[in-house]
Enzyme design. Structure first.
Site, PDB file in Angstrom:
ATOM      1  N   LYS A  53      43.770  22.211  41.230  1.00  0.00           N
ATOM      2  CA  LYS A  53      43.338  20.811  41.335  1.00  0.00           C
ATOM      3  C   LYS A  53      43.606  20.087  40.029  1.00  0.00           C
ATOM      4  CE  LYS A  53      39.945  21.749  44.919  1.00  0.00           C
ATOM      5  NZ  LYS A  53      38.603  22.195  45.261  1.00  0.00           N
ATOM      6  N   GLN A  97      32.934  22.370  42.948  1.00  0.00           N
ATOM      7  CA  GLN A  97      33.495  23.432  43.783  1.00  0.00           C
ATOM      8  C   GLN A  97      32.369  24.229  44.436  1.00  0.00           C
ATOM      9  OE1 GLN A  97      36.803  23.816  44.363  1.00  0.00           O
ATOM     10  NE2 GLN A  97      36.434  25.522  45.736  1.00  0.00           N
ATOM     11  N   ASP A 120      35.156  14.356  47.859  1.00  0.00           N
ATOM     12  CA  ASP A 120      35.075  15.433  48.849  1.00  0.00           C
ATOM     13  C   ASP A 120      34.556  14.911  50.187  1.00  0.00           C
ATOM     14  OD1 ASP A 120      35.844  18.082  48.395  1.00  0.00           O
ATOM     15  OD2 ASP A 120      34.157  18.475  47.062  1.00  0.00           O
TER      16      ASP A 120
HETATM   17  N1  GUN Z   1      35.058  25.126  48.709  1.00  0.00           N
HETATM   18  C1  GUN Z   1      35.891  25.373  49.752  1.00  0.00           C
HETATM   19  N2  GUN Z   1      36.466  24.232  50.176  1.00  0.00           N
HETATM   20  C2  GUN Z   1      35.991  23.248  49.379  1.00  0.00           C
HETATM   21  C3  GUN Z   1      36.235  21.845  49.329  1.00  0.00           C
HETATM   22  O1  GUN Z   1      36.988  21.263  50.103  1.00  0.00           O
HETATM   23  N3  GUN Z   1      35.557  21.180  48.369  1.00  0.00           N
HETATM   24  C4  GUN Z   1      34.696  21.791  47.512  1.00  0.00           C
HETATM   25  N4  GUN Z   1      34.063  21.044  46.611  1.00  0.00           N
HETATM   26  N5  GUN Z   1      34.449  23.089  47.534  1.00  0.00           N
HETATM   27  C5  GUN Z   1      35.097  23.814  48.472  1.00  0.00           C
END
Ligand code: GUN
Length: 294
Positions: A53, A97, A120
């Site tokens: 990311k 995350q 998100d």
């Molecule tokens: N963990 C697994 N998928 C995601 C996601 O799309 N966003 C976040 N913040 N954590 C995750």
């Protein structure tokens, strides 16, 4: 044989579009989109996602702020970091995350993010906006699936869509998006009776259950479009490991009209959509209309 929907190529094009629009935003408004990503603990898979990311944010021309916090950080400290990021004008998108360690409430953390920076799309305000058809942020994975579907099928209205999985991150928002596109939507899950029969009715089948190769060829209607959200690491007989989806690719490929591969399908779309959402946030927060047709 099904057409392979190349998510990797589509994501590359979307990232390029985001990069170009970022460059315009910077030259015309002197605004550089900023993405803050928070990782708590040292889960190896999460570390890989967070690294990607940050890397892709920089490649798009964004500012990237990475916060790596120890496993035993208090909930209070994490919440006060979120307060600082909410107040920081250089930060337009905030992502924590998941999963978080058990002593930290995911709900409290998500609630604390300013919904305008919630790229998100997990904040209850954005969940509510998606459910009621208002403009907000849509979670990245279902947004990527929806872009792939619309690119391939065009108008989705009237199609039977079956989503297998009911998570807050994928299944539920995916169902809301498909409903918004006027599909007839069924959400199936682990308690669904006659799951194979339900899947066989789908013109669009989205698999997001986290069970390796669960969806077999004889569960799929001939010509259906199959979107595989699963990313499962399995041990092969020779001792090596491989990534597989929730769909049994070899048998489904014989029946479906189109299918996303794993890897190289939905996966790359998720980060591209995160960049897209962050670019949108940078526009909205500054009151700049977001150019259409993206
Ligand atoms: N963990 C697994 N998928 C995601 C996601 O799309 N966003 C976040 N913040 N954590 C995750």
């Amino acid at each position: 044989m099904a057409l392979i929907l190349d998510g990797k190529a589509f994501a590359g094009k979307l990232r390029e579009k985001v990069r170009e629009m970022t460059s315009t935003l910077m030259s015309e408004h002197r605004i550089q989109p900023g993405l803050a990503v928070i990782l708590v603990g040292e889960d190896p898979a999460s570390q890989v996602y967070v690294r990607n990311k940050g890397k892709q944010a920089l490649e798009a021309g964004f500012n990237s702020f990475e916060h790596k916090l120890p496993d035993d950080i208090s909930e209070e400290k994490l919440l006060s970091l979120l307060d600082r990021l909410n107040d920081d004008d250089k930060v337009h998108g905030i992502l924590v995350q998941l999963p978080l360690p058990p002593h930290i409430s995911e709900q409290k953390v998500i609630d604390r993010i300013n919904p305008e920076k919630d790229v998100d799309g997990f904040h209850i305000s954005n969940v509510g906006k998606l459910a009621t058809g208002l403009e907000g942020f849509v979670p990245c994975t279902p947004l990527g699936c929806s872009m792939l579907l619309k690119d391939y099928l065009g108008d989705l209205s009237g199609l039977n869509a079956v989503v297998v999985g009911r998570s807050n991150i994928v299944g539920k928002p995916m169902a809301a998006l498909l409903l918004k596109e006027s599909c007839t939507v069924t959400v199936a899950h682990s308690r669904t009776k006659n799951l194979a029969d339900v899947c066989r009715r789908a013109d669009i089948l989205v698999a997001a259950v986290g069970r390796p190769k669960m969806i077999k060829g004889d569960w799929v209607k001939p010509g259906a479009t199959v979107i595989d959200v699963g990313i499962n690491r399995i041990k092969k007989e020779d001792g090596t490991s491989a990534l597989v989806g929730d769909v049994d690719f070899d048998s489904v490929q014989q029946v479906a009209g189109a299918i996303t591969p794993v890897p190289g399908g939905v996966g790359p779309m998720t980060i591209a959509c995160l960049l897209y959402n962050t670019l949108v946030a940078a526009h909205r927060i500054n009151g700049i209309p977001f150019p259409a047709d993206t």
